[in-house]
Design an enzyme around this catalytic site. Structure first.
Site, PDB file in Angstrom:
ATOM      1  N   HIS A  49      63.771 -48.469  48.971  1.00 33.00           N
ATOM      2  CA  HIS A  49      62.511 -47.833  49.329  1.00 33.00           C
ATOM      3  C   HIS A  49      62.737 -46.673  50.290  1.00 33.00           C
ATOM      4  O   HIS A  49      63.819 -46.504  50.851  1.00 33.00           O
ATOM      5  CB  HIS A  49      61.570 -48.876  49.939  1.00 33.00           C
ATOM      6  CG  HIS A  49      61.170 -49.945  48.969  1.00 33.00           C
ATOM      7  ND1 HIS A  49      59.909 -50.036  48.419  1.00 33.00           N
ATOM      8  CD2 HIS A  49      61.883 -50.973  48.420  1.00 33.00           C
ATOM      9  CE1 HIS A  49      59.856 -51.060  47.586  1.00 33.00           C
ATOM     10  NE2 HIS A  49      61.038 -51.641  47.577  1.00 33.00           N
ATOM     11  N   ASP A  79      66.670 -54.671  51.800  1.00 36.23           N
ATOM     12  CA  ASP A  79      67.100 -55.961  52.330  1.00 36.23           C
ATOM     13  C   ASP A  79      68.621 -55.978  52.308  1.00 36.23           C
ATOM     14  O   ASP A  79      69.243 -55.395  51.417  1.00 36.23           O
ATOM     15  CB  ASP A  79      66.608 -57.105  51.442  1.00 36.23           C
ATOM     16  CG  ASP A  79      65.146 -57.450  51.648  1.00 36.23           C
ATOM     17  OD1 ASP A  79      64.439 -56.699  52.352  1.00 36.23           O
ATOM     18  OD2 ASP A  79      64.704 -58.466  51.085  1.00 36.23           O
ATOM     19  N   SER A 138      74.916 -53.481  45.644  1.00 38.74           N
ATOM     20  CA  SER A 138      75.861 -52.532  46.204  1.00 38.74           C
ATOM     21  C   SER A 138      75.491 -52.158  47.632  1.00 38.74           C
ATOM     22  O   SER A 138      75.058 -52.993  48.403  1.00 38.74           O
ATOM     23  CB  SER A 138      75.966 -51.291  45.329  1.00 38.74           C
ATOM     24  OG  SER A 138      77.094 -50.551  45.675  1.00 38.74           O
TER      25      SER A 138
END
Length: 281
Positions: A143, A86, A246
């Site tokens: 992921h 995200d 980050s």
């Protein structure tokens, strides 16, 4: 250097990061629930997506920050490559020989990004890259963009500048300058690199096969090899996380990925959406 980032050269970034890391990992502190509630309100964190939506139940800030999502919150697109996080798109596109575009007036090399390994970097000459920024409000697990096998992991020491858009425009070579963890994979589509970039107050970075990579911090490159360990990860499976947020940078060889036509710089993204496809032969 832009005046807007001058203060970042003056801040004691290492000390601030170590202090933030100790606080974030501390369990049971009496101020922890108050800090979590303040943070969630300030940044508009959507706890309805969380597997555990109860802010008061998290024993440490890190456990809140790296919270899992409920089942079905991020369906996986039917695509060769899915978005691994995200966040928002910082930049993406073609690598010009070995040059990666950071922001107007700033580029850095693939060799610098991967810690000086020119042979590894050469695989991505004229290839493609994507730089994805995770803001404080975002889900902070990372992921897999596709099925792949891990072959190497490289810890590269470096600075701890912020990685927000203002800093990306103002600090030359930012993503090849900051501390980072370089993960090298082989897939059916070819090799690719997924780089976790550290930043100010990022207490640590972790992978599912190793655990916390940093700390310890140090001044030398460290490397692990996995060719004989069969570390196989499926598309959409968690591969790592940031303990405080980050940026992720990915590198692909030439002709491996054609990015989603809906992708634009600064566009918001969600883990699992279509990132790209293998170009037609």
């Amino acid at each position: 250097m832009r005046f807007s980032v001058l203060h970042q050269y003056l801040l004691p970034k290492q000390a601030l990061t170590e202090l933030a890391g100790r606080f974030a990992s501390a369990a049971g502190g009496r101020f922890t629930p108050h800090v979590i509630r303040w943070f969630a309100k300030k940044y508009g964190v959507n706890m309805e997506e969380a597997l555990n939506p109860d802010l008061a139940s998290y024993p440490s800030f890190n456990e809140f920050f790296t919270r899992a999502l409920r089942d079905g919150a991020r369906p996986l697109a039917d695509a060769d490559f899915i978005c691994p996080v995200d966040g928002a798109i910082s930049q993406f596109g073609s690598i010009e020989h070995d040059q990666i575009f950071q922001a107007k007036g700033h580029r850095y090399t693939t060799t610098a990004l991967v810690g000086g390994d020119s042979a590894l970097a050469a695989q991505f000459d004229h290839g493609s890259f994507a730089t994805l920024y995770l803001s404080p409000r975002d889900y902070h697990r990372i992921h897999m963009p596709c099925d792949a096998r891990l072959t190497r992991m490289i810890y590269v020491p470096g600075a701890l500048f912020s990685v927000n858009p203002v800093t990306a425009r103002g600090v030359p070579g930012l993503f090849a300058r900051n501390e980072r963890v370089v993960c090298v994979f082989e897939s059916a589509h070819g090799p690719f690199v997924l780089v976790l970039v550290g930043a100010t107050i990022v207490g640590s970075m972790a992978t599912v096969w190793h655990g916390v990579v940093n700390p310890p911090r140090g001044g030398t490159v460290r490397e692990w090899h996995y060719q004989d360990k069969d570390v196989l990860l499926k598309k959409g499976e968690e591969m790592g996380r940031f303990l405080l947020g980050s940026t992720v940078v990915m590198l692909f060889p030439r002709g491996v990925i054609e990015f989603n036509r809906e992708w634009l710089s600064e566009r918001a993204i969600r883990m699992g959406e279509a990132m790209g496809r293998k170009p037609a032969a």
